[in-house]
Structures are given as C-alpha cells and as structure tokens.
Scaffold this motif. Structure first.
Motif, PDB file in Angstrom:
ATOM      1  N   ASN A  64      -5.560   4.952  -1.727  1.00 19.00           N
ATOM      2  CA  ASN A  64      -4.130   4.753  -1.937  1.00 19.00           C
ATOM      3  C   ASN A  64      -3.854   3.764  -3.067  1.00 19.00           C
ATOM      4  O   ASN A  64      -4.593   2.796  -3.254  1.00 19.00           O
ATOM      5  CB  ASN A  64      -3.470   4.233  -0.661  1.00 19.00           C
ATOM      6  CG  ASN A  64      -3.602   5.192   0.498  1.00 19.00           C
ATOM      7  OD1 ASN A  64      -4.713   5.534   0.885  1.00 19.00           O
ATOM      8  ND2 ASN A  64      -2.491   5.615   1.046  1.00 19.00           N
ATOM      9  N   LYS A  65      -2.764   4.004  -3.775  1.00 22.43           N
ATOM     10  CA  LYS A  65      -2.320   3.045  -4.777  1.00 22.43           C
ATOM     11  C   LYS A  65      -1.861   1.759  -4.101  1.00 22.43           C
ATOM     12  O   LYS A  65      -1.299   1.798  -3.001  1.00 22.43           O
ATOM     13  CB  LYS A  65      -1.167   3.623  -5.595  1.00 22.43           C
ATOM     14  CG  LYS A  65      -1.564   4.664  -6.613  1.00 22.43           C
ATOM     15  CD  LYS A  65      -0.370   5.053  -7.484  1.00 22.43           C
ATOM     16  CE  LYS A  65      -0.802   6.035  -8.563  1.00 22.43           C
ATOM     17  NZ  LYS A  65       0.345   6.417  -9.437  1.00 22.43           N
ATOM     18  N   LYS A 106       2.609  -2.294  11.518  1.00 15.27           N
ATOM     19  CA  LYS A 106       2.269  -0.928  11.933  1.00 15.27           C
ATOM     20  C   LYS A 106       0.769  -0.699  11.894  1.00 15.27           C
ATOM     21  O   LYS A 106       0.191  -0.144  12.831  1.00 15.27           O
ATOM     22  CB  LYS A 106       2.980   0.078  11.021  1.00 15.27           C
ATOM     23  CG  LYS A 106       4.498   0.083  11.171  1.00 15.27           C
ATOM     24  CD  LYS A 106       5.145   1.007  10.151  1.00 15.27           C
ATOM     25  CE  LYS A 106       6.662   0.951  10.253  1.00 15.27           C
ATOM     26  NZ  LYS A 106       7.314   1.786   9.201  1.00 15.27           N
ATOM     27  N   ARG A 107       0.131  -1.135  10.806  1.00 22.11           N
ATOM     28  CA  ARG A 107      -1.314  -0.907  10.697  1.00 22.11           C
ATOM     29  C   ARG A 107      -2.082  -1.713  11.731  1.00 22.11           C
ATOM     30  O   ARG A 107      -3.096  -1.251  12.267  1.00 22.11           O
ATOM     31  CB  ARG A 107      -1.788  -1.260   9.282  1.00 22.11           C
ATOM     32  CG  ARG A 107      -1.354  -0.253   8.216  1.00 22.11           C
ATOM     33  CD  ARG A 107      -2.041  -0.515   6.885  1.00 22.11           C
ATOM     34  NE  ARG A 107      -1.561  -1.730   6.249  1.00 22.11           N
ATOM     35  CZ  ARG A 107      -0.616  -1.779   5.313  1.00 22.11           C
ATOM     36  NH1 ARG A 107      -0.022  -0.662   4.917  1.00 22.11           N
ATOM     37  NH2 ARG A 107      -0.258  -2.927   4.770  1.00 22.11           N
ATOM     38  N   ASP A 111       4.880  -3.183   7.162  1.00 22.06           N
ATOM     39  CA  ASP A 111       3.758  -2.247   7.058  1.00 22.06           C
ATOM     40  C   ASP A 111       2.516  -2.788   7.771  1.00 22.06           C
ATOM     41  O   ASP A 111       1.784  -2.033   8.433  1.00 22.06           O
ATOM     42  CB  ASP A 111       3.426  -1.989   5.591  1.00 22.06           C
ATOM     43  CG  ASP A 111       4.496  -1.167   4.878  1.00 22.06           C
ATOM     44  OD1 ASP A 111       5.389  -0.616   5.545  1.00 22.06           O
ATOM     45  OD2 ASP A 111       4.438  -1.095   3.622  1.00 22.06           O
ATOM     46  N   VAL A 115       0.855  -1.180   0.000  1.00 24.67           N
ATOM     47  CA  VAL A 115       0.000   0.000   0.000  1.00 24.67           C
ATOM     48  C   VAL A 115       0.892   1.232   0.000  1.00 24.67           C
ATOM     49  O   VAL A 115       1.709   1.420   0.904  1.00 24.67           O
ATOM     50  CB  VAL A 115      -0.931   0.007   1.227  1.00 24.67           C
ATOM     51  CG1 VAL A 115      -1.826   1.243   1.194  1.00 24.67           C
ATOM     52  CG2 VAL A 115      -1.785  -1.256   1.265  1.00 24.67           C
ATOM     53  N   LEU A 116       0.748   2.064  -1.015  1.00 24.42           N
ATOM     54  CA  LEU A 116       1.580   3.253  -1.176  1.00 24.42           C
ATOM     55  C   LEU A 116       0.890   4.489  -0.614  1.00 24.42           C
ATOM     56  O   LEU A 116      -0.332   4.498  -0.402  1.00 24.42           O
ATOM     57  CB  LEU A 116       1.902   3.461  -2.658  1.00 24.42           C
ATOM     58  CG  LEU A 116       2.519   2.256  -3.393  1.00 24.42           C
ATOM     59  CD1 LEU A 116       2.714   2.581  -4.862  1.00 24.42           C
ATOM     60  CD2 LEU A 116       3.830   1.856  -2.736  1.00 24.42           C
ATOM     61  N   GLU A 117       1.674   5.547  -0.382  1.00 23.29           N
ATOM     62  CA  GLU A 117       1.107   6.803   0.096  1.00 23.29           C
ATOM     63  C   GLU A 117       0.431   7.571  -1.034  1.00 23.29           C
ATOM     64  O   GLU A 117      -0.413   8.425  -0.784  1.00 23.29           O
ATOM     65  CB  GLU A 117       2.208   7.662   0.728  1.00 23.29           C
ATOM     66  CG  GLU A 117       2.781   7.083   2.009  1.00 23.29           C
ATOM     67  CD  GLU A 117       1.722   6.889   3.087  1.00 23.29           C
ATOM     68  OE1 GLU A 117       0.819   7.753   3.200  1.00 23.29           O
ATOM     69  OE2 GLU A 117       1.791   5.884   3.810  1.00 23.29           O
ATOM     70  N   GLU A 118       0.813   7.269  -2.279  1.00 22.73           N
ATOM     71  CA  GLU A 118       0.228   7.969  -3.425  1.00 22.73           C
ATOM     72  C   GLU A 118      -1.252   7.638  -3.579  1.00 22.73           C
ATOM     73  O   GLU A 118      -1.690   6.537  -3.248  1.00 22.73           O
ATOM     74  CB  GLU A 118       0.956   7.573  -4.710  1.00 22.73           C
ATOM     75  CG  GLU A 118       2.457   7.800  -4.696  1.00 22.73           C
ATOM     76  CD  GLU A 118       3.111   7.098  -5.869  1.00 22.73           C
ATOM     77  OE1 GLU A 118       2.724   7.380  -7.021  1.00 22.73           O
ATOM     78  OE2 GLU A 118       3.996   6.243  -5.625  1.00 22.73           O
ATOM     79  N   ILE A 119      -1.985   8.596  -4.107  1.00 24.74           N
ATOM     80  CA  ILE A 119      -3.409   8.402  -4.356  1.00 24.74           C
ATOM     81  C   ILE A 119      -3.592   7.820  -5.753  1.00 24.74           C
ATOM     82  O   ILE A 119      -2.955   8.252  -6.718  1.00 24.74           O
ATOM     83  CB  ILE A 119      -4.176   9.736  -4.231  1.00 24.74           C
ATOM     84  CG1 ILE A 119      -3.993  10.309  -2.823  1.00 24.74           C
ATOM     85  CG2 ILE A 119      -5.653   9.527  -4.545  1.00 24.74           C
ATOM     86  CD1 ILE A 119      -4.427   9.392  -1.715  1.00 24.74           C
ATOM     87  N   ARG A 165      -9.775   2.868   1.000  1.00 23.88           N
ATOM     88  CA  ARG A 165      -8.887   4.022   0.912  1.00 23.88           C
ATOM     89  C   ARG A 165      -8.455   4.228  -0.543  1.00 23.88           C
ATOM     90  O   ARG A 165      -8.350   3.256  -1.305  1.00 23.88           O
ATOM     91  CB  ARG A 165      -7.658   3.816   1.803  1.00 23.88           C
ATOM     92  CG  ARG A 165      -7.988   3.716   3.280  1.00 23.88           C
ATOM     93  CD  ARG A 165      -6.786   3.208   4.062  1.00 23.88           C
ATOM     94  NE  ARG A 165      -5.777   4.234   4.222  1.00 23.88           N
ATOM     95  CZ  ARG A 165      -4.466   4.013   4.197  1.00 23.88           C
ATOM     96  NH1 ARG A 165      -3.999   2.791   3.961  1.00 23.88           N
ATOM     97  NH2 ARG A 165      -3.610   4.997   4.397  1.00 23.88           N
TER      98      ARG A 165
END
Length: 336
Positions: free
Chosen positions: A106-107, A126-127, A123, A82-86, A104
């Motif tokens: 996210n890309k 963390k989530r 990742d 899961v990237l931060e980019e939309i 969400r």
C-alpha cells in the motif's frame, strides 16, 4: 500524567519487526511472537502505521484480540496515512532505505496535518482492533527521513499534529503524546517551545550502549528535570550490539564493529550477555521509562526478560568506562 505512571513495566515490545522488517515473517511466527510476549508478562506494545504499511498494527490487533484491554498499554504513531492504493514506485524512506520492502504494498502518505492526525488515530484503532490509544507519538519528523527539509516538516507538525494531540490528550482521548524519532534534535527543539506540551518521547537508537553521547548531552537531562520520560527503541542498535550485521538500518561500519568487539570482550570476561548490558545501560538513566526491543521470533522474548534480570557486577561498568566505551557522564546501573 507521567510516562512511568502509564507504562506497566520497564520492558515493552517493539512491533517494527512485525511489519516484515528486513525479512518476510510467516504469519504464524508473528502471532506466536506477540503471544510469547504476553505469556512472559509484557503489557506494553509499541506500533506504527509505517511498519509494513499497516501490517504490524494488523498483526498486533489480531494477536491481542480477546485480551482484556485494560490490562495492556498501546502506543502508536501519527504522520503517515496508509492508503488503499498500491505503491508501484520505490519508496523514499530516507536513511531507513528498503527496511520494510517485505511489508504490504500500500501507498503511505506523509501527512502531519491536524485532519491527518485524527484520521491516522482512527485508522490505527481499526487495525489494532481497539477503542483507544494510550500514547501517540509523532513519527520521524527528523533529518534521517526528510534531510534538509526536516525543519519545515517539524513546523507543519507543530501547527497540525502537535496541537491535535495536545487537544486529544486534554480531552482524555489519549493519555499522552510526544515524538517518536531516531534523532535528538527534534526532541531538543520541542522541549524548547512554550507550546504545545508533550509528555513523552520515543527515541530509537540514540540512547544505546553504542550511541548515547548526543542524547546524554542534549535531551535526557531536560526530560528528567521536567518529569517527562523516554522510551528507548532499538536498544540493540538494529542488532549490531548483539552480533547482527546492521547498525542504524544499514550494514555496520568497521568502527562500530570494533566497538562492539571491545564491549563484548569485557562482557565475555565477566560472563555477561550483550543484551543484558544494552538493556540495563539504557534503563539506568532516570529519564528512561522503558525499553522496547523488537522481536520477530518467540524465543527472543525470554532472552530479553532474562537479560533484564541478569546481575552485572560493578567491575564490568568500571572497565567499560576506563576503556572509553561509555560516556563519563552516563548514569550506570547500581551493582552489588
């Protein structure tokens, strides 16, 4: 370690709906659903970055925060970052279509390499607000997502994710790993490899009352013989078995609806719920260690627990078999 020795019970919680599967679920409703599962004694929770581009993991992490970590088991999946980019473009989710259109924005990058596997686990930790993952499944290396290219994707995963997870399991970072797929072919292929060595499989929608022939013929005997285990996801076939409009993430065909109606007529004659028939059918196979129906409303949790405990007479299973509604070779529950 055998899957049945890792899992705390036969009924788990499938978190795909928490990723806003099919609908935009209010945050309070999502949190209350996980809390209802906990209060009902469920201690196995399955998740994936793919579910709403991390939304399901975030919500579960919030819901389980403060619970004793040693009291529950988490499985999640690798293969998607899961990237931060939309994501401005429509996502290509294969046969799964726009099932997470409300997730969400996210890309999500498909990546089954070794480095991506380590990053994916990090990742997810963390989530999910936890410091370890019990079981890691390699997600969707199958035809329903990659079509004719699935064998190439599988080979990339064999060289990357499989080896990384094998190493993490042997080092004690995770307890077990395997495939999380909606098709039997990748499981069959992996079982026939000498290396690496999987422990478990999550098979969604392929060992259900509505669809079990291929799994029964091609993978469940091998899994049982080798002392491995299967978690059955989607035991209600995307809701079709219990009166929903969808089968395999898409509108159910007339043939599927007719089969559901035929099973329900026999169930109604015996006063049996369709949920009970679906869950108990899946668990009767010795290769199946647990079922993980998804839920997005708190009230669904109690329904699943009652279904698991419901008494089903032997005549019900006999009539299903005589009507040709279950495979003659399928193990059936032992009834009074």
């Amino acid at each position: 370690m055998a899957l049945k020795d890792i899992l705390p019970g036969k009924l788990g919680f499938g978190a795909a709906p928490l990723g806003n599967m099919f609908r935009d679920i209010p945050e309070a409703e999502a949190q209350a659903t996980v809390e209802a599962a906990w209060d009902d004694g469920i201690r196995y929770f399955d998740n994936a970055p793919f579910y709403g581009a991390g939304l399901a993991e975030i919500r579960m992490g919030q819901a389980l925060a403060g619970k004793p970590r040693g009291d529950y088991v988490i499985s999640t999946k690798v293969g998607r970052i899961v990237l931060e980019e939309i994501d401005e473009d429509a996502r290509d989710n294969g046969e799964k279509g726009d099932v997470f259109a409300h997730g969400r924005p996210n890309k999500v990058a498909n990546d089954y390499s070794e480095d991506a596997t380590y990053r994916s686990i990090e990742d997810s930790l963390k989530r999910l607000k936890t410091d370890y993952i019990d079981i890691a499944f390699v997600h969707d290396v199958a035809q329903d997502f990659y079509g004719d290219e699935w064998l190439d994707v599988f080979e990339n995963a064999r060289k990357g994710a499989f080896r990384a997870l094998d190493r993490m399991r042997d080092e004690g970072v995770i307890k077990a790993w395997g495939l999380g797929v909606n098709r039997v072919e990748p499981i069959e292929l992996l079982l026939n490899l000498d290396e690496p060595r999987p422990d478990a499989f999550l098979l969604a929608g392929r060992y259900t009352l509505l669809d079990h022939d291929r799994a029964l013929q091609r993978v469940t005997p091998m899994v049982a013989e080798r002392g491995l285990g299967i978690v059955v996801g989607g035991p209600y076939s995307s809701g079709a078995l219990v009166g929903g409009p969808n089968f395999e993430y898409a509108p159910a065909t007339p043939a599927i609806l007719a089969k559901v109606a035929a099973i329900k007529a026999i169930a109604d004659a015996h006063g049996i719920s369709m949920k009970a028939a679906g869950l108990q059918f899946a668990l009767a196979n010795p290769a199946v260690a647990a079922v993980i129906p998804g839920a997005s409303r708190p009230g669904r949790i109690a329904e699943d627990s009652r279904a698991l405990a419901e008494r089903i007479p032997a005549d019900f299973w006999r009539e299903l078999r005589e009507a040709g509604l279950v495979n003659p070779a399928a193990p059936l529950p032992i009834s009074d």
